[in-house]
Design a protein around this motif. Structure first.
Motif, PDB file in Angstrom:
ATOM      1  N   GLY A 653       0.874  -1.374  -0.033  1.00 38.66           N
ATOM      2  CA  GLY A 653       0.058   0.065   0.051  1.00 38.66           C
ATOM      3  C   GLY A 653       0.764   1.191   0.000  1.00 38.66           C
ATOM      4  N   ARG A 675      -4.658   6.452   3.349  1.00 41.35           N
ATOM      5  CA  ARG A 675      -4.000   4.916   2.971  1.00 41.35           C
ATOM      6  C   ARG A 675      -4.785   4.377   1.666  1.00 41.35           C
ATOM      7  N   GLN A 677      -4.603   1.271  -0.388  1.00 38.09           N
ATOM      8  CA  GLN A 677      -4.027  -0.252  -0.166  1.00 38.09           C
ATOM      9  C   GLN A 677      -4.831  -1.196  -0.687  1.00 38.09           C
ATOM     10  N   SER A 678      -4.571  -2.552  -0.948  1.00 39.78           N
ATOM     11  CA  SER A 678      -5.206  -3.558  -1.864  1.00 39.78           C
ATOM     12  C   SER A 678      -6.253  -3.929  -0.855  1.00 39.78           C
TER      13      SER A 678
END
Length: 714
Positions: A653, A675, A677-678
Motif C-alpha cells: 500500500g 491509505r 491499499q489493496s
C-alpha cells in the motif's frame, strides 16, 4: 481536575480516486506548486500517450485523471528524489475481457499498475535529459512496457523527444528484438514482471512540444503502442500512430488537456500538483512568542532569593501562566540556585522545537536571575522523552539569530529519571473529541470502492502519568461495506475477511476500549502494555518494548500480542477463534528495526508472526518533510504462497500523512493519514493497536528535533 480537549478529526481512509479531490483541496488550502513539464495520459511527464525525459521538482505529488475511448486512468505519482519517481495507477476499461484466469464476467475491467522512472542524465547545453522507465512493472502486465527516452530543448519554446520502447511501447512497427517476451497477463497481479523487462520487440517513438506561452503547450507525437490487447476485444479502433495534444497550465500548476488520439478518439485529462517539500511550515496565525528577558549586569550572582520560600512558588505560578498563554502545560518545576528543570507537556505544536523555544523564553521571564541552566523535559503519555539543556546566557545572546547556533549549544540527552514528578492536581484528567469517520474497502473487482460513514466520539481518561483509559464509539450514517464480497480464500483463518459481518452487525460500535500503561523501564528503553478491546476485530493484551537512544538514528523494538476475535456487533462479547479457514491463533508479534537514513527517508522492518499465523516481514519506506508531511509505501510478504493469497499476490500500500496545521495554518499536533491499499486479505494482516512506541517517542529525540529546529525562535 478535568480537561476538555478540542475536537479533532480522526484519520480517514479515502478511496484512491478520492486522492484527486484531496489534492485539489490541498492545492487551494496549502498552496499548489507549478510544474513546467506536461503530464501524459499515464500521469507521468510526457507528450500525449508517450513519455518524455522531463522530471517534476523534487517532492512533487501529482494526481492525473485521464479518459479516452472507454478507458479511464487515475494515477498518483510522487517524485521520490530529484531523479527517481514512482507512480501507482488504477485503470478501468469498458467491455474489455483479458484472456486467461480469472473468468472475467464484468462489463468493465479494473487494473492496478506501478511505474518507476529514473533520470540517468540531466539536460546540459548540448546533452539531452535521458530517463529509463519501467511501466506496470508490478501488476498484471496489461500496461507493461519499458523505455529509454531523451528530451532536449532546441529553443526556449520547443522541446524534442525520442525514445525506444519494449512491451506495449514496442508493439507498433518494431525494428528489432531482444529475445522472447512472455505475453500473457498475470491473473493475480502484484508481482514484479522482471522476466519481461527490456525483452521482446523494440519500437521507436518521439514527438515535439511547442510552448508559445508559459501556460500553453501544443504537442504532436508518434506512438509506438499498437494497443494489441484492446484491439483484440474491439475496444480500440486506432487507425493512425499520430497523436496531438493541447495543454493549459493554470497559475497553481493544474494542467487541463485535450487530445486527438490515433486518428479516431478524443481524450481529456486533468493533472493536479502539490509539493509538500515546498508547502511551507505549518502554523503562522498563532500569536508571536514573548521576547527573551535579558538580565541586568551582575544579576546572575544574586542568590538571596533562595532564603525566601515565596520566591519559588511565585516563579512556578508566573511560569505556568506564561506557558499557558502559548498553550503549553507546565507539569512540574524543580528550582535550584543555578538550574531549573521543567516538566513540559505540549498539546499544541507539531514542531517540538517550537514548544521547547517558547518554554525557554517563558523561563527567562519567570525564573530568578541566578538560574543559568534551563533543563526542559518534554513528556508524552507520561513518559519523559528527552532532557534538553540550554544556557540562559546563550538565549539572551542569540535571540532571533540563526537557530542553528542555538542548536549547536543545546545538549539533548536521555530523560530517564530526569523529570520531576508532576504537581498535585494535574491528574486524573479527562479529554474527549467528536468528529466524522470514513471506513473504506477498495479494489474489490466487483465494486472498486465501498465505504461506511458516520460519527465517532473518542475519550481519554488519564488516571496518572502513563496510565490511560481510552475508548471510541461510532454510529454509522450510511454505506455499503455490508456488500463486500470475499474473493476466494487463502486457506488461512479468516482474520480480516469478515469485514462484511462487522459492517452489518456493528451499529453502534465500540471501536476500542483499552487501559494502557506507558513507562521507562531503563535508560534508552520505553514500554507499553495495552489491554482490552484493542481494535474493531480483536480484544486481548498487547505488550511492546522499544530501545531508542536519544541521539541515535536506529531503534529496535519487540511486540507480543495475545488476542481473541470480537463479536461482530463490536460491543462487549467475544466469539470463537474457529473460522471456515481454520482457527485464529491467540499469539502474534514482531521484532522491528527502525532507521533514519537522512534526507527525510525513514525505513522500518517488521519480522514475525501475523494474525493468521503466517510468518513473514513488512518493509516500509517513508519520505518525511520538516513541515510534517509524509509520503510512503509498504509491502508485506509471508509464507502464504502468492497464488493462495489471492488478487494482488501480497499485501502492499501507499500512505500520505497530512498535518492539519498546514490546512488550518494554526499550530496543531493532529494529522490525517490517507491509505491506498489493496483489498483486505487474511495474509500479512497485523493487529491495529493504537499508539505504538516509535512514533510516540522519536519526535523529541535529537535527529528528529534537529529537522524542525528552525521553529525554535518562532
Amino acid at each position: 481536575m478535568t480537561e476538555a480537549a478540542p475536537c479533532r478529526i480522526p484519520p480517514l481512509r479515502p478511496q484512491f480516486a478520492g486522492a484527486a479531490v484531496l489534492l485539489a483541496f490541498l492545492a487551494g488550502a496549502a498552496g499548489a506548486q507549478p510544474v513546467e513539464s506536461s503530464f501524459n495520459l499515464y500521469g507521468v511527464p510526457g507528450l500525449v500517450d508517450m513519455p518524455t525525459a522531463e522530471v517534476a521538482p523534487d517532492g512533487t505529488l501529482s494526481t492525473t485523471i485521464a479518459h479516452f475511448g472507454g478507458t479511464t486512468r487515475t494515477t498518483l505519482r510522487f517524485q521520490i528524489t530529484p531523479r527517481l519517481s514512482g507512480a501507482f495507477r488504477y485503470s478501468s476499461i469498458e467491455d474489455f475481457y483479458p484472456p486467461g484466469p480469472p473468468p472475467w464476467t464484468e462489463p468493465r475491467y479494473y487494473d492496478r499498475s506501478f511505474d518507476l522512472r529514473y533520470q540517468i542524465l540531466t539536460e546540459g547545453r548540448y546533452r539531452p535529459s535521458v530517463v529509463v522507465g519501467l511501466q506496470d512493472f508490478i501488476g498484471t502486465g496489461l500496461y507493461g512496457g519499458e523505455y529509454v527516452v531523451a528530451t532536449k530543448a532546441v529553443t526556449p519554446a520547443v522541446r524534442l523527444t525520442g525514445g525506444l520502447g519494449w512491451g506495449r511501447l514496442g508493439s507498433r512497427n518494431p525494428f528489432g528484438s531482444l529475445g522472447d517476451r512472455p505475453s500473457e497477463l498475470l491473473g493475480e497481479g502484484g508481482l514484479p514482471t522482471y522476466d519481461r523487462w527490456f525483452r521482446g520487440d523494440i519500437a521507436a517513438f518521439g514527438g515535439i512540444a511547442w510552448s508559445p506561452t508559459d501556460r500553453l503547450t501544443l504537442s504532436a507525437e508518434y506512438s509506438s503502442d499498437d494497443y494489441v490487447q484492446e484491439r483484440r476485444d474491439g475496444t480500440f479502433r486506432g487507425s493512425s500512430p499520430w497523436n496531438f495534444g493541447l495543454d493549459y497550465r493554470f497559475e497553481n500548476g493544474t494542467q487541463l488537456s485535450l487530445y486527438h488520439l490515433y486518428g479516431e478518439e478524443i481524450g481529456a485529462q486533468v493533472t493536479l500538483h502539490f509539493n509538500p517539500r515546498t508547502a511551507g511550515t505549518p502554523g503562522g496565525l498563532e500569536a508571536g512568542p514573548v521576547p527573551v528577558a535579558v538580565r541586568p549586569p551582575g544579576a546572575a550572582e544574586r542568590l538571596g532569593w533562595i532564603t525566601d520560600s515565596r520566591t519559588a512558588a511565585q516563579a512556578r505560578q508566573e511560569l505556568a501562566q506564561a506557558m499557558a498563554r502559548d498553550a503549553l502545560v507546565l507539569e512540574a518545576l524543580q528550582l535550584e540556585p543555578r538550574r531549573a528543570t521543567v516538566r513540559l507537556r505540549n498539546p499544541t505544536y507539531g514542531a517540538p522545537s517550537q514548544a521547547i523555544g517558547r518554554t525557554a523564553r517563558a523561563m527567562t521571564r519567570a525564573l530568578p536571575d541566578s538560574v543559568e541552566e534551563f533543563v526542559i523535559v518534554p513528556v508524552e503519555k507520561g513518559m519523559p522523552l528527552a532532557r534538553v539543556a540550554l544556557s540562559r546566557s546563550d538565549l539572551e545572546r542569540l535571540e532571533n539569530d540563526a537557530a542553528v547556533e542555538m542548536l549547536a549549544r543545546t545538549r539533548i540527552a536521555d530523560a530517564w529519571r530526569a523529570a520531576p514528578p508532576p504537581d498535585p492536581g494535574l491528574y486524573p484528567r479527562f479529554a474527549w473529541s467528536i468528529g466524522p469517520y470514513l471506513q473504506l474497502s477498495v479494489f474489490d473487482p466487483d465494486n472498486p470502492v465501498r465505504a461506511d460513514i458516520g460519527a465517532r466520539v473518542e475519550a481519554d481518561y488519564r488516571i496518572r502519568p502513563g496510565l490511560i483509559l481510552s475508548g471510541s464509539v461510532t454510529k454509522k450514517a450510511g454505506g455499503n461495506l455490508d456488500s463486500v464480497t470475499r474473493q476466494g480464500t487463502s486457506g488461512l483463518p479468516y482474520v480480516r475477511t469478515e469485514l462484511r459481518q462487522y459492517s452489518i452487525q456493528a451499529d453502534p460500535a465500540i471501536e476500542h476500549l483499552t487501559l494502557a500503561h506507558y513507562g521507562r523501564p531503563g535508560r534508552d528503553l520505553y514500554s507499553r502494555v495495552t489491554a482490552g478491546y484493542l481494535e474493531k476485530m480483536y480484544a486481548g493484551v498487547s505488550g511492546e518494548v522499544l530501545w531508542k537512544p536519544v541521539d541515535s538514528r536506529l531503534a529496535l523494538g519487540a511486540e507480543l500480542n495475545y488476542v481473541q476475535p470480537r463479536d461482530f456487533d463490536q460491543l462487549f462479547g467475544l466469539r470463537s477463534r474457529q473460522t471456515p479457514g481454520g482457527e485464529i491463533p491467540t499469539v502474534n508479534g514482531h521484532l522491528s528495526a527502525y532507521y533514519d537514513f537522512g534526507n527525510g527517508f525513514h525505513g522500518q522492518l517488521d519480522m514475525g508472526r501475523y494474525l493468521a499465523g503466517d510468518w513473514g516481514a513488512t518493509v516500509s519506506l517513508d519520505r518525511e518533510f520538516a513541515n510534517g508531511w509524509r509520503v510512503g509505501a509498504y509491502a508485506t510478504v509471508t509464507d502464504v504462497p502468492f497464488d493462495d493469497f489471492g488478487e494482488g499476490s501480497f499485501d502492499k500500500g501507499i500512505r500520505i500523512t497530512i498535518p492539519l496545521s498546514s490546512i488550518s495554518n494554526t499550530p496543531s499536533r493532529a494529522s490525517n493519514t490517507v491509505r491506498i491499499q489493496s483489498l483486505t486479505r487474511d495474509g500479512g494482516a497485523r493487529l491495529n493497536v493504537r499508539d505504538r512506541l516509535y512514533e510516540t517517542v522519536r519526535d523529541y529525540h535529537g535527529p528528529e528535533m534537529a529537522k524542525t529546529w528552525g521553529r525554535f525562535w518562532r
